[in-house]
Design a protein around this motif. Sequence first.
Motif, short mmCIF file in Angstrom:
data_model
loop_
_atom_site.label_atom_id
_atom_site.label_comp_id
_atom_site.label_asym_id
_atom_site.label_seq_id
_atom_site.Cartn_x
_atom_site.Cartn_y
_atom_site.Cartn_z
N ASP A 68 2.42 1.93 -12.03
CA ASP A 68 3.25 1.08 -12.84
C ASP A 68 3.99 0.18 -12.03
OD1 ASP A 68 2.52 2.30 -15.00
OD2 ASP A 68 4.09 3.58 -15.00
N ASP A 69 3.94 0.31 -10.47
CA ASP A 69 5.06 -0.81 -9.74
C ASP A 69 3.76 -1.80 -9.28
OD1 ASP A 69 6.46 -1.81 -7.80
OD2 ASP A 69 6.86 -0.03 -6.71
N LEU A 92 0.88 -1.18 -0.06
CA LEU A 92 -0.03 0.12 0.09
C LEU A 92 0.80 1.22 -0.27
CD1 LEU A 92 -2.77 1.36 0.48
CD2 LEU A 92 -2.39 1.31 2.85
N ALA A 93 0.50 2.17 -1.04
CA ALA A 93 1.36 3.48 -1.02
C ALA A 93 0.42 4.62 -0.64
CB ALA A 93 1.95 3.64 -2.62
N ILE A 101 1.04 -5.89 5.57
CA ILE A 101 1.09 -5.12 4.59
C ILE A 101 2.39 -4.45 4.43
CG2 ILE A 101 -0.24 -3.49 3.22
CD1 ILE A 101 -2.71 -4.68 4.06
N LYS A 102 2.98 -4.56 3.22
CA LYS A 102 4.13 -3.52 2.87
C LYS A 102 3.66 -2.27 2.70
CE LYS A 102 8.73 -3.34 0.62
NZ LYS A 102 9.73 -3.84 -0.20
N SER A 103 4.15 -1.35 3.32
CA SER A 103 3.73 0.27 3.04
C SER A 103 4.90 1.09 2.41
CB SER A 103 3.13 0.91 4.51
OG SER A 103 4.33 0.86 5.47
N TYR A 104 4.40 2.04 1.58
CA TYR A 104 5.05 2.92 0.91
C TYR A 104 4.73 4.30 1.24
CZ TYR A 104 6.54 -1.14 -1.62
OH TYR A 104 6.79 -2.66 -2.04
N GLU A 105 5.63 5.27 1.59
CA GLU A 105 5.02 6.55 2.01
C GLU A 105 5.85 7.64 1.13
OE1 GLU A 105 5.08 9.11 5.98
OE2 GLU A 105 4.97 7.01 6.35
N VAL A 106 5.06 8.69 0.73
CA VAL A 106 5.66 9.84 0.35
C VAL A 106 5.25 10.98 0.82
CG1 VAL A 106 5.78 11.14 -2.02
CG2 VAL A 106 5.97 8.56 -2.07
N CYS A 107 6.01 11.73 1.31
CA CYS A 107 5.58 12.99 2.07
C CYS A 107 6.16 14.17 1.28
CB CYS A 107 5.99 13.12 3.60
SG CYS A 107 5.64 12.00 4.55
N ALA A 148 -6.55 9.87 -11.21
CA ALA A 148 -5.28 9.64 -11.94
C ALA A 148 -5.07 8.11 -11.37
CB ALA A 148 -4.00 10.69 -11.59
N VAL A 149 -5.54 8.10 -10.14
CA VAL A 149 -5.31 6.64 -9.60
C VAL A 149 -5.72 5.44 -10.32
CG1 VAL A 149 -5.27 5.26 -7.45
CG2 VAL A 149 -4.84 7.56 -7.17
N SER A 150 -5.06 4.40 -10.73
CA SER A 150 -5.50 3.33 -11.43
C SER A 150 -6.74 2.92 -10.71
CB SER A 150 -4.28 2.28 -11.53
OG SER A 150 -5.06 1.01 -12.01
N ILE A 151 -7.79 2.42 -11.33
CA ILE A 151 -8.95 1.81 -10.78
C ILE A 151 -8.66 0.59 -10.00
CG2 ILE A 151 -9.68 0.72 -12.82
CD1 ILE A 151 -12.49 1.74 -11.94
N GLU A 152 -7.65 -0.14 -10.86
CA GLU A 152 -7.26 -1.46 -9.96
C GLU A 152 -6.65 -1.31 -8.94
OE1 GLU A 152 -6.62 -0.79 -13.21
OE2 GLU A 152 -7.75 -2.32 -14.36
N LYS A 153 -6.04 -0.07 -8.54
CA LYS A 153 -5.52 0.26 -7.13
C LYS A 153 -6.22 1.24 -6.37
CE LYS A 153 -0.94 -0.94 -9.15
NZ LYS A 153 0.65 -0.84 -9.25
#
Length: 376
Positions: A170-171, A118-119, A145-151, A195-200
């Motif tokens: 794309d990841d 999860l990002a 769950i592996k988390s990815y974070e952008v601040c 802009a977020v992919s509907i699958e995500k």
Amino acid sequence: MTSAAAAAATSSATKMFSTATDNCSHRIFLVTDLQVRRPWRSSAFLRTSRTICTHACTAASPRSSSSVINELANIFTAMATEASAKVIDGKSVAKEIREEIASEISRMKESIGVVPGLAVILVGDRKDSATYVRNKKKACESVGIKSYEVCLAEDSSEQEVLKYISGFNDDPSVNGILVQLPLPSHMNEQNVLTAVSIEKDVDGFNPLNIGCLAMRDREPLFVPCTPKGCIELLHRYGVPIKGKRAVVIGRSNIVGMPAALLLQREDATVSVVHSRTKNPEEITREADIVIAAVGQANMVRGSWIKPGSVVIDVGINPVEDAESKRGYRLAGDVCYEEASKIASAITPVPGGVGPMTIAMLLSNTLAAAKRANNFQ
């Protein structure tokens, strides 16, 4: 209920029966004319029913009117003080759901060597948003769950946010993307969310997901987390929805509108109360199920609630409290002290819907990972 309220109930009951005479049939008329609603399932209600039957069956040997008045006044006072709603414990249910998710993720990892990812993208330095993101990160870690974070800084450009979204789209290790709201005022929220992919789209905000939710015989890939959590609480507490009258207070894209759609999918008859609704109290008072999501502390009073109804309070509002170390406490959109004496079940604030929102986010992320890897 306060002693003052109980005294008021006693006074009301006494006044109601003060005109009774020694004629038993007249007393029976007064008692049976009182509209005591069936959802009051307290022992006091049962005693009232038995008392009415007793007076009806003993007309041959009538008691004094003062005796009848005192007994019935005592019973209605008991009804006022005994009635208390069952607490719908969202914290406990969320814990159960997280345990179920952790078990599924463990099974997935053992079977195909994949764990969900999860990002989260956070823009700006709002303390409440930072707290939400921190809690979501902890929740991810607790279930595997592996988390990815952008601040990003408050003055970051919309294009920069879109660039990160594109990268996460794309990841393959990222199964869900969450953009923490609200965004800074210079950004177009709809552009970013679309802009977020509907699958995500684990938040369930993509117009295609909302459109499928609104249509019969269509299934969205994801349902928005907070309203999904509200319905899950109703299910897990065995609250029937089919054929019931439901009122949703608030019509936001995030909670109110999708909550109304979900209730409709469950075959409830749904009304939405909003800022332009006339007589919102009267409409709400007809509901068997109330979902309050208006963002105004204690707006929904006890007088709005139908006796025996189920109340789901989505609101979480800071209210000044000099006795609190923080200087404030959290309150819902519903006046809990009043509503809990009338409803049959109610969610507390905090500890109700809040924990369920994060649990549903984890559930959606797991579902996305299963779908992406064809894992059943």
